[in-house]
Design an enzyme around this catalytic site. Structure first.
Site, PDB file in Angstrom:
ATOM      1  N   ARG A 136      -0.605  -7.684  13.484  1.00 22.05           N
ATOM      2  CA  ARG A 136      -0.619  -6.390  13.247  1.00 22.05           C
ATOM      3  C   ARG A 136      -2.189  -6.300  12.587  1.00 22.05           C
ATOM      4  NH1 ARG A 136       3.748  -2.850  12.883  1.00 22.05           N
ATOM      5  NH2 ARG A 136       2.164  -1.588  11.996  1.00 22.05           N
ATOM      6  N   LYS A 171       2.839 -20.682  15.672  1.00 24.56           N
ATOM      7  CA  LYS A 171       2.825 -20.607  16.991  1.00 24.56           C
ATOM      8  C   LYS A 171       1.537 -20.975  17.706  1.00 24.56           C
ATOM      9  CE  LYS A 171       6.129 -16.767  16.366  1.00 24.56           C
ATOM     10  NZ  LYS A 171       6.613 -15.578  16.588  1.00 24.56           N
TER      11      LYS A 171
HETATM   12  N1  PLP Z   1       3.859  -9.714  15.976  1.00 23.01           N
HETATM   13  C1  PLP Z   1       4.165 -10.523  17.309  1.00 23.01           C
HETATM   14  C2  PLP Z   1       4.568  -9.933  18.572  1.00 23.01           C
HETATM   15  C3  PLP Z   1       4.376 -11.829  17.174  1.00 23.01           C
HETATM   16  O1  PLP Z   1       4.817 -12.625  18.097  1.00 23.01           O
HETATM   17  C4  PLP Z   1       4.102 -12.596  15.795  1.00 23.01           C
HETATM   18  C5  PLP Z   1       4.337 -13.803  15.391  1.00 23.01           C
HETATM   19  O2  PLP Z   1       3.997 -14.585  16.266  1.00 23.01           O
HETATM   20  C6  PLP Z   1       3.673 -11.421  14.571  1.00 23.01           C
HETATM   21  C7  PLP Z   1       3.627 -10.090  14.938  1.00 23.01           C
HETATM   22  C8  PLP Z   1       3.332 -12.133  13.294  1.00 23.01           C
HETATM   23  O3  PLP Z   1       1.950 -12.499  13.238  1.00 23.01           O
HETATM   24  P1  PLP Z   1       1.166 -12.985  12.136  1.00 23.01           P
HETATM   25  O4  PLP Z   1       2.204 -14.322  11.590  1.00 23.01           O
HETATM   26  O5  PLP Z   1       0.165 -13.477  12.560  1.00 23.01           O
HETATM   27  O6  PLP Z   1       1.138 -11.908  11.045  1.00 23.01           O
END
Ligand code: PLP
Ligand code: GL7
Length: 827
Positions: free
Chosen positions: A563, A674
């Protein structure tokens, strides 16, 4: 009279186990095409194949679903209910096929009709019933509960429109409705028999009999129906199938017939529209409170429906609610379902006649609460008058809980300031109900989502409550499911690892450690690098198809996807890109390492600065990518519409993962996990789960820079601003000057003035403060990339050492320490 024919009792015939060979599967797929879709294979269109394959897979899941459900019921084991406003699931077919281990045979079966399984899988829409990390975590947890044998049920909302679709028009974000249900949803089963009335508004009647506590009866003014839709969640190797139950709102009376007959055709549908509005759209607010009445309605609607369902099931199997907490654990995923605490008290006291103290004991023993953020703008609090109008009895209950907590605090010797800090009512802010406090006091366990975040919870938002209940806060570091985030998204790497260390890691991901020594094996490193290269090629093709930008898979793929939020600091990354652009042009003779900076992510529609950051990324990309003087040394790409399916292509293709939040503000992160699992190196701050990644990976294998959380807090206390740093840092100053001068937006030079002036005047997110350390670390990585052996060796260590960050491990910890469900029985 002839004798009545004897009818076999229901359930006497157990279906024959299905065969999973390609012949049988091919036959069954054609059967579905014929009898469920009514098409000949020759006539079938792409979506018909998707539906037919899904139905064939679904039958096999159902074969596991019944025994799973029966087993839990018959054993009397404790069930875990995961209440979450969000489940960011993504596509389900590949996950189901993988977990049932049908990939090979189905691929083979479809080939007979010249149909590619991959093509079919890609047609499935993403179930995007969530915003980001919090919702995706809930989806990983559902899969891990099924895979580890925890009898879990997810409860949430069946939004008709999930997270919006993002397009970029002239550099700016445009939001479009998402329509995942247009082709129908073959995974869900509507359960009209599980529907409940949910009330809003109205009044509370109090009946007082002498010598007895008063009895309260809530008479809601409005009622809507919550109807259940069930989706099976199949665990690894099909061992267990759990249920995700999503609620849909419908009017009790679908049409007001009198109004219709008297000619008021629109008025006749008003009630129905109003009811259905509750579950129509997902609020796109991530890490800030939406604050609207409809949102509170959504929260109460799904909480109340879930509790009625839980109680009905419990009373079907038990004599009373006395043992509720022995048989039921309810986890509140953030404060969104926190009103459940008041609602369960209402059900126990007003409906089931429990004494207050006993009801409170049951309630507290039943609930657990997970906090996912410390950002003040994300902490939910509702104006008292709104709360009272919508949920009058629950408001009374909250006052009574509050009185009890305050009494306890006073007896412990809390002073006035401490008491107002723990109060469920915020008196200083126009009188509001604090949902975090409600969730905290109503739960026996409260957890943070990384070690650092949990410590900060104790020191900041819940400092006083932690003092009052020092045993309550514990840590449960997040994790990600290795099925979706390694096996399914990266078959190349999974195949290579299986060849190298055997298949044991598929069942126990921590066995990836066996690959650690291979970091020193040149032949293995080469194969590892070849897999990465192929995955980068796949992403380069996607970028070329969607955006007509050509990128070189030989360059560092430096990726920040998440985000868009000021605390996540995409802006810092863009400024670094501009500084690099300036340097490449100023020193073309230097040996620059080619880099592609890739961004993706959505901004909340009302979040002005986040939208400006997206616009800036696109503006900078346009200028840099069309400047022949940087050749292929720097490319910038913003891929629109980040979602789970895109993440599945991006994660395996990254060399470098950007996890650069202002320290202390990213509760955990899961994207970080991931990337690293798929062999990307991380450049990051000491924030969230990065801290624990450093511990597991070792400091040679992760690139940490910048201020610590304590240092950030200290600077903020000192009213830090960026001005002097900018003046003393030419790289930074020149980059900001270029933005301010309109180099990237000649058509509207003032577009980014406020973004830049915030850095001079305040630098709240420590972008200036961290710039130099970030720049230097990036240049160190440039050097490392040129020695591929060293880079690939670190990449192998990353994959090998990330097994601990599996959501199977997280779920086992929750099961043991919070739910007391399934340990020992957890497979
Ligand atoms: N949005 C999507 C589609 C995701 O797959 C993920 C996590 O892999 C996230 C948001 C969260 O990302 P972050 O932990 O970098 O904020
Ligand atoms: C979040 C955190 O911001 C994120 O760091 C964490 O990984 C995630 C899951 O625990 O929860 N909190 C939050 O409100 N959102 C998140 O993604 C939206």
């Amino acid at each position: 009279m002839s004798a009545t024919p004897k009818i076999e009792p229901i359930g006497a015939k157990v279906p024959e186990p299905r065969q999973n060979d390609p012949d049988t599967l091919a036959r069954q797929i054609v059967e579905k095409l014929t009898y469920s879709i009514c098409k000949h294979p020759e006539q079938a269109r792409k979506y018909d194949w998707l539906r037919a394959v899904t139905l064939v897979v679904r039958d096999r899941i159902i074969d596991h679903w019944f025994p799973s459900t029966d087993r839990v019921r018959d054993s009397g084991d404790k069930r875990v209910y995961y209440l979450s406003m969000e489940f960011l699931i993504g596509r389900m077919l590949r996950d189901a096929i993988n977990n049932l281990q049908l990939t090979g045979p189905i691929r083979e079966a479809l080939k007979r009709y010249n149909v590619e399984l991959d093509m079919v899988e890609l047609l499935e829409p993403d179930a995007a019933l969530g915003n980001g990390g919090l919702g995706r975590l809930a989806a990983c947890f559902m899969e891990s509960m099924a895979s580890t044998g925890v009898p879990g049920v997810g409860y949430g909302i069946r939004y008709v429109h999930g997270f919006f679709r993002q397009e970029i028009a002239e550099g700016a974000q445009v939001e479009l409705p998402e329509t995942w249900l247009v082709h129908g949803n073959p995974w869900e089963f509507e359960r009209r028999d599980s529907s409940y009335e949910i009330g809003f508004g109205g009044k509370v009647l109090t009946q007082q009999e002498p010598g007895k506590p008063p009895r309260h009866v809530w008479r809601p003014a409005e009622r809507v129906l919550a109807v259940a839709f069930d989706t099976p969640i199949v665990g690894w190797r099909g061992s267990q199938v759990n249920t995700l139950r999503l609620w849909s709102a419908q009017a009790v009376d679908p049409i007001l017939l009198d109004a219709f007959n008297s000619g008021d055709h629109i008025g006749a549908l008003v009630e129905s529209n109003k009811a259905e509005a509750i579950t129509r759209v997902l609020y796109p607010a991530d890490s800030h409170q939406a604050g609207q009445e409809l949102r509170l309605r959504q929260e109460y609607f799904f909480s109340a429906a879930s509790l009625q369902d839980i109680i009905r099931r419990h009373l079907g199997e038990n004599d009373s609610l006395d043992n509720l907490a022995d048989k039921v654990a309810i986890q509140l995923n953030d404060t969104h379902p926190a009103v459940s605490v008041a609602e369960l008290m209402r059900l126990l006291v007003d409906v089931h006649g429990y004494e207050w103290a006993k009801a409170w004991e049951i309630t507290r023993a039943t609930f657990g609460y997970t906090n996912h953020t410390l950002l003040p703008e994300a902490l939910e609090h509702w104006p008292i008058n709104l709360f009272e109008r919508l949920l009058p009895r629950q408001m009374q209950i909250i006052y009574q809980i509050n009185a009890d907590v305050i009494r306890e605090a006073s007896q412990t010797g809390f002073d006035g300031a401490q008491i107002s800090a723990i109060s469920l009512i915020d008196e200083g802010n126009g009188r509001r109900v604090r949902m975090g406090q409600l969730a905290f006091v109503g739960s026996h366990a409260v957890n943070g989502v990384s070690a650092l975040h949990t410590e900060l919870m104790k020191e900041t938002v819940f400092r006083n409550l932690h003092e009052l209940y020092p045993e309550r806060i514990q840590n449960k570091t997040n994790g990600v499911t290795p099925r979706r985030w390694l096996m399914e998204c990266n078959p190349g790497l999974t195949g290579l690892l299986t060849e190298a260390i055997g298949p044991g890691f598929l069942d126990d991901i921590e066995k990836l450690r066996d690959a650690d020594g291979l970091a020193d094996d040149a032949a293995f490193r080469e194969k590892f690098a070849a897999v990465k290269r192929a995955n980068k090629g796949r992403l380069a093709d996607l970028i070329s198809d969607r955006l007509a930008i050509t990128i070189d898979p030989g360059a560092i793929f430096d990726i920040q996807v998440k985000r868009i939020h000021e605390y996540k600091r995409q802006f810092l990354n863009i400024i670094e890109a501009i500084a690099l652009y300036n340097q490449i042009r100023a020193h073309p003779e230097k040996d620059w390492t080619p880099r592609v900076k890739i961004f993706a992510g959505k901004a909340a529609p009302s979040y002005v600065q986040a939208k400006e950051i997206i616009h800036l990324a696109n503006d900078v990309a346009r200028v840099v990518n069309s400047d022949p003087s940087v050749r292929d040394l720097l490319k910038i790409v913003f891929i629109p519409n980040y979602n789970v399916s895109l993440a599945e292509i991006i994660m395996p293709a990254a060399d470098l993962s950007e996890q650069i939040s202002t320290a202390g503000l990213e509760a955990s992160g899961t994207g970080n996990m991931k990337f690293a699992l798929n062999g990307a190196l991380t450049i990051g701050t000491l924030d969230g789960a990065n801290v624990e990644m450093l511990e597991h990976l070792g400091e040679d294998n992760i690139f940490i820079f910048g201020l610590t959380a304590d240092e950030v807090a200290q600077r903020r206390r000192e009213a830090h601003s960026g001005r002097s740093i900018i003046d003393e840092t030419p790289l930074l100053r020149e980059a900001l000057d270029a933005i301010s001068a309109g180099v990237f937006a000649p058509e509207s030079p003032a577009r980014y003035h406020s973004l830049v002036s915030n850095l001079y005047n305040n630098d709240w997110w420590m972008i200036c403060a961290d710039f130099e350390a970030y720049w230097n670390t990036q240049r160190e990585l440039d050097g490392l990339f040129l020695t591929q052996d060293a880079w690939q060796s670190k990449a192998v260590h990353n994959t090998a050492r990330m097994g601990w960050f599996s959501s199977d491990r997280s779920i086992r910890e929750y099961a043991k320490d919070i739910w007391q469900a399934g340990p020992g029985k957890v497979r």
